[in-house]
Design a protein around this motif. Structure first.
Motif, PDB file in Angstrom:
ATOM      1  N   VAL A  57       1.050  -1.141  -0.010  1.00 34.37           N
ATOM      2  CA  VAL A  57      -0.154   0.009   0.072  1.00 34.37           C
ATOM      3  C   VAL A  57       0.830   1.232   0.000  1.00 34.37           C
ATOM      4  O   VAL A  57       1.802   1.412   0.979  1.00 34.37           O
ATOM      5  N   THR A  58       0.571   2.112  -1.005  1.00 34.14           N
ATOM      6  CA  THR A  58       1.449   3.429  -0.980  1.00 34.14           C
ATOM      7  C   THR A  58       0.525   4.584  -0.840  1.00 34.14           C
ATOM      8  O   THR A  58      -0.525   4.572  -1.668  1.00 34.14           O
ATOM      9  N   LEU A  72      -6.373   6.989  10.490  1.00 25.93           N
ATOM     10  CA  LEU A  72      -7.861   6.795  10.150  1.00 25.93           C
ATOM     11  C   LEU A  72      -7.636   6.108   8.259  1.00 25.93           C
ATOM     12  O   LEU A  72      -8.751   5.621   8.143  1.00 25.93           O
ATOM     13  N   VAL A  73      -6.703   6.532   7.813  1.00 22.94           N
ATOM     14  CA  VAL A  73      -6.441   5.759   6.600  1.00 22.94           C
ATOM     15  C   VAL A  73      -6.277   4.416   6.726  1.00 22.94           C
ATOM     16  O   VAL A  73      -6.928   3.790   5.924  1.00 22.94           O
ATOM     17  N   THR A  74      -5.472   3.989   7.548  1.00 20.08           N
ATOM     18  CA  THR A  74      -5.181   2.389   7.705  1.00 20.08           C
ATOM     19  C   THR A  74      -6.554   1.810   8.159  1.00 20.08           C
ATOM     20  O   THR A  74      -6.814   0.665   7.940  1.00 20.08           O
ATOM     21  N   PHE A 101      -4.879  13.006  -0.839  1.00 16.14           N
ATOM     22  CA  PHE A 101      -4.138  11.907  -0.735  1.00 16.14           C
ATOM     23  C   PHE A 101      -4.707  11.219  -1.902  1.00 16.14           C
ATOM     24  O   PHE A 101      -5.498  10.928  -2.129  1.00 16.14           O
ATOM     25  N   ALA A 102      -3.398  10.142  -2.169  1.00 17.14           N
ATOM     26  CA  ALA A 102      -3.847   8.981  -3.180  1.00 17.14           C
ATOM     27  C   ALA A 102      -3.442   7.821  -2.453  1.00 17.14           C
ATOM     28  O   ALA A 102      -2.382   7.974  -1.902  1.00 17.14           O
ATOM     29  N   VAL A 103      -4.131   6.714  -2.628  1.00 13.22           N
ATOM     30  CA  VAL A 103      -3.886   5.211  -2.323  1.00 13.22           C
ATOM     31  C   VAL A 103      -3.644   4.422  -3.324  1.00 13.22           C
ATOM     32  O   VAL A 103      -4.754   4.216  -4.069  1.00 13.22           O
ATOM     33  N   VAL A 110      -6.875   4.909  -5.614  1.00 15.61           N
ATOM     34  CA  VAL A 110      -7.852   5.874  -5.405  1.00 15.61           C
ATOM     35  C   VAL A 110      -7.491   7.192  -5.259  1.00 15.61           C
ATOM     36  O   VAL A 110      -6.345   7.400  -4.453  1.00 15.61           O
ATOM     37  N   ASP A 111      -7.448   8.106  -5.944  1.00 17.29           N
ATOM     38  CA  ASP A 111      -7.064   9.430  -5.964  1.00 17.29           C
ATOM     39  C   ASP A 111      -8.089  10.400  -5.345  1.00 17.29           C
ATOM     40  O   ASP A 111      -9.299  10.657  -6.001  1.00 17.29           O
ATOM     41  N   LEU A 112      -7.800  11.099  -4.141  1.00 16.74           N
ATOM     42  CA  LEU A 112      -8.753  11.935  -3.293  1.00 16.74           C
ATOM     43  C   LEU A 112      -8.238  13.240  -3.300  1.00 16.74           C
ATOM     44  O   LEU A 112      -8.288  14.001  -2.300  1.00 16.74           O
ATOM     45  N   SER A 113      -7.180  13.471  -4.172  1.00 14.43           N
ATOM     46  CA  SER A 113      -6.371  14.844  -4.209  1.00 14.43           C
ATOM     47  C   SER A 113      -7.009  16.114  -4.730  1.00 14.43           C
ATOM     48  O   SER A 113      -7.988  15.968  -5.430  1.00 14.43           O
TER      49      SER A 113
END
Length: 130
Positions: A57-58, A72-74, A101-103, A110-113
């Motif tokens: 996971v990056t 929260l992200v994890t 952020f992007a995951v 998933v790009d939430l930037s």
């Protein structure tokens, strides 16, 4: 032997032992392909992560996430994890994202930037109005 020890710097993860590196490098040397050791070790590490059910996971963010945000992200990522799987999390900082952020979770992205949202708005503004 000292030369094989220098290959430890190209190891992508701490999972490879010196014995494995020696065995891989001996085979590559016998076949005249010692210059490919970095790629072989990366591919071997990928196979071992798959065998151990480890998902890479990056998380890329505009600024370094603090401990609370990272947890929260994890926690949100835990919903994507199957039984027996574990995450190998790496964090990157890219100020070009402007915010959010992007995951990268295995082969999912998933790009939430903020940058992505700005580009979507620009694209909508450039479309003709009927």
């Amino acid at each position: 032997m000292w030369r094989l020890l220098s290959f430890r710097c190209c190891l992508p993860s701490p999972f490879l032992s010196l014995r494995v590196v020696c065995a891989i490098s001996a085979v590559l040397c016998e076949n005249g392909r010692l210059n490919m050791i970095t790629e072989v070790i990366k591919d071997f590490s990928t196979l071992m992560r798959a065998h151990r059910k480890q998902i890479v996971v990056t998380i890329t963010s505009a600024i370094k996430l603090d401990v609370e945000d990272m947890s929260l992200v994890t926690d949100a990522l835990a919903n994507f994890k199957k039984e027996g799987e574990s995450f190998v999390i790496s964090e990157k900082v890219n100020p070009a994202l402007l915010g959010g952020f992007a995951v990268q979770l295995g082969d999912k992205y998933v790009d939430l930037s903020t940058l992505k949202r700005i580009r979507e708005i620009e694209r909508l503004l450039q479309e003709p109005v009927y």
